[in-house]
Enzyme design. Structure first.
Site, PDB file in Angstrom:
ATOM      1  CG  HIS A 100      -7.713   2.707  -4.756  1.00 52.75           C
ATOM      2  ND1 HIS A 100      -6.772   2.085  -5.316  1.00 52.75           N
ATOM      3  CD2 HIS A 100      -7.122   4.081  -4.604  1.00 52.75           C
ATOM      4  CE1 HIS A 100      -5.490   2.867  -5.239  1.00 52.75           C
ATOM      5  NE2 HIS A 100      -5.843   3.829  -5.057  1.00 52.75           N
ATOM      6  CG  ASP A 104     -13.488  -5.574  -5.270  1.00 48.28           C
ATOM      7  OD1 ASP A 104     -13.048  -4.430  -4.882  1.00 48.28           O
ATOM      8  OD2 ASP A 104     -13.320  -6.746  -4.842  1.00 48.28           O
TER       9      ASP A 104
HETATM   10  O1  F6P Z   1      -9.172  -0.285  -1.705  1.00 46.86           O
HETATM   11  C1  F6P Z   1     -10.095   0.056  -0.679  1.00 46.86           C
HETATM   12  C2  F6P Z   1      -9.733   0.163   0.682  1.00 46.86           C
HETATM   13  O2  F6P Z   1     -10.470   1.017   1.344  1.00 46.86           O
HETATM   14  C3  F6P Z   1      -8.302   1.283   0.617  1.00 46.86           C
HETATM   15  O3  F6P Z   1      -8.586   2.403   0.668  1.00 46.86           O
HETATM   16  C4  F6P Z   1      -7.729   0.489   2.034  1.00 46.86           C
HETATM   17  O4  F6P Z   1      -6.465   0.916   2.051  1.00 46.86           O
HETATM   18  C5  F6P Z   1      -8.094  -0.850   1.919  1.00 46.86           C
HETATM   19  O5  F6P Z   1      -9.269  -0.784   1.507  1.00 46.86           O
HETATM   20  C6  F6P Z   1      -8.326  -1.503   3.359  1.00 46.86           C
HETATM   21  O6  F6P Z   1      -8.997  -0.757   4.089  1.00 46.86           O
HETATM   22  P1  F6P Z   1      -8.984  -0.234   5.630  1.00 46.86           P
HETATM   23  O7  F6P Z   1      -7.919   0.944   5.608  1.00 46.86           O
HETATM   24  O8  F6P Z   1     -10.281   0.494   6.061  1.00 46.86           O
HETATM   25  O9  F6P Z   1      -8.543  -1.398   6.331  1.00 46.86           O
END
Ligand code: F6P
Length: 470
Positions: free
Chosen positions: A155, A364
């Site tokens: 992602h 991003d």
């Molecule tokens: O999209 C990137 C990401 O790291 C996802 O894998 C994740 O669910 C989201 O951002 C939120 O981050 P975190 O799980 O570290 O709160």
């Protein structure tokens, strides 16, 4: 038909408020369409052994959640995932801190996820692993005897080999990616960066003219699958929320002022310090707007135990305070800066109410808020999207006002251009972007990826046909 099994570090449980970030929104809309299993961390940490997964079933989706041991949360999640891979993949070496202890914890958590997932698998499953926390999963599942197709979608951005080589275990990481049948990236840039790594490690001949990659006996496919949004769901949520209590209270409080809206996890990659400084330039350069615009920045706290996130939070508090201290009036606050999250539908209502959507990350993978802002607009009187050309979304949303997020003056001018844009131009730009969003919505993303996975070069058709083994 095979069952879809999604695996991600964090999962979004129906009983909890939405986890921030595009990944949860994307996987949830994919699974709600197809049904299936979502396996991952439920967000709890424990002192003792985490035990077996908890299972919940809701609306055709089975959620299997595991806890993380406190030490693993520290070394695997805060450490290797968010102090090593996240900054490296976003080209922020300043925030990177590597230790082999973290690397070991990353391997161990991935192994424990694989071990707990295997008994939940059914013979006809298609397995789809998500994001940088779980890169070794295909290798570990194969070691455990899983023969079904396994795909991986990243992602976030993928760094070029010159950046990736900073990681002591970069070769293992690249090898682990080639254990998948399909690896998907958000943009062509990310795919090219992956190719640069494959070429470096396995030689140019590993990349075949049709795009397949051959490493030893294995053939896999790497391709671009830009994630989309559920356009009609966003439109409906936004329309309904607009007349709901929370959004109405917010719009009433604007007292007729134009609204500029930003929604981002509080992360240094989102460019919020630069954005606040651009807003300050805008207020200085175009003083007619003083008292006539309100900028609401929603920034839910994220990864609060990681040093770089503590620092960015302090910088933002100071920056918002500086701008408000300098420009605010007794009846006007230029920036409303909120460190809290809202339900997804409420956020869509806020976005619909905004004349300007500002999405200016320094880097991003995609940025689904940019797409959601466009989908949430009223097509007869749409707001304008200001979008960083360093977000993956800029590859598709060329009709946004594209800016370099580091150039605060240019972003300031873009805010003015957005506020003064004619209705005709706003409609044209919005219509062009809506076409792109509808063509490549979340259903198309899921379909394309799963089809690619089922037809993957390494996926053995006999295994598929007879459902032999996992
Ligand atoms: O999209 C990137 C990401 O790291 C996802 O894998 C994740 O669910 C989201 O951002 C939120 O981050 P975190 O799980 O570290 O709160």
């Amino acid at each position: 038909m095979s069952r879809l099994v999604c695996v991600s570090n964090r999962i979004s449980l129906p009983r909890k408020s939405a986890a921030p970030g595009g990944l949860a929104v994307g996987i949830l809309s994919a699974l709600k369409r197809t049904g299936g299993l979502w396996f991952g961390w439920g967000g709890e940490t424990v002192d003792t052994d985490p035990g077996e997964p908890d299972i919940h079933i809701r609306d055709g989706v089975t959620y299997a959640t595991v806890d993380l041991r406190k030490r693993d949360f520290e070394l695997y999640y805060n450490g290797y995932a968010n102090e090593v891979l996240w900054p490296l993949f976003h080209y922020f070496l300043k925030g990177m801190r590597y230790s082999s202890e973290q690397r070991d914890a990353y391997e161990n958590v991935n192994r424990s996820f694989a071990t707990k997932l295997v008994p939940l698998l059914e013979p006809r499953d298609t397995i789809w692993i998500h994001d940088y926390h779980l890169i070794p999963m295909a290798r570990l599942l194969r070691d455990a005897g899983v023969k079904r197709p396994i795909g991986f979608f990243l992602h976030i951005p993928f760094p070029n080999i010159e950046m990736l080589r900073v990681l002591p275990s970069y070769a293992e990481l690249l090898r682990d990616l080639t254990c998948y049948d399909v690896v998907g990236f958000q943009t062509q840039n990310d795919l090219q960066a992956f190719h640069s790594g494959v070429e470096h490690l396995f030689g140019a001949e590993a990349i075949k003219p049709d795009g397949r990659i051959r490493v030893g006996e294995r053939t896999m496919r790497a391709d671009v699958f830009p994630i989309g949004v559920d356009v009609s769901a966003v439109q409906e949520e936004a329309t309904v929320a607009l007349s709901g209590d929370v959004v109405r209270r917010m719009t009433d409080s604007l007292m007729g002022r134009s609204l500029m809206m930003g929604v981002d996890r509080l992360d240094y990659s989102k460019g919020l310090v630069e954005r606040f400084s651009a807003y300050q330039h805008f207020l200085e350069t175009y003083p007619d707007n003083l008292g006539n615009i309100t900028y609401i920045q929603i920034a839910p706290l994220s990864r609060t135990d990681v040093r770089a996130y503590v620092d960015i939070r302090q910088q933002l508090e100071q920056a918002a305070g500086r701008t408000n201290g300098r420009f605010a009036d007794t009846d006007w606050t230029p920036i409303r800066y909120l460190n809290r999250n809202f339900p997804h539908a409420t956020l869509m209502g806020f976005l619909r109410a905004a004349k300007v959507g500002i999405v200016t990350p320094l880097r991003d993978g995609m940025n689904l808020v940019a797409k959601e802002f466009v989908a949430a607009q009223d097509a007869t009187d749409p707001g304008v999207l200001i979008l960083s050309n360093l977000a993956g979304a800029a590859r598709e949303l060329g009709s946004a006002l594209l800016v370099n997020p580091y150039d605060s003056q240019a972003v300031g001018h873009a805010i003015q251009a957005a506020l003064s844009m004619t209705l005709t131009e706003r409609r044209e730009r919005h219509a062009a972007m809506m076409q792109v969003l509808k063509r490549n919505d979340i259903a198309a993303w899921t379909r394309r990826f799963v089809e690619a996975l089922e037809q993957a070069p390494g996926a053995d058709p006999r295994v598929r046909a007879v459902g032999n083994g996992h």
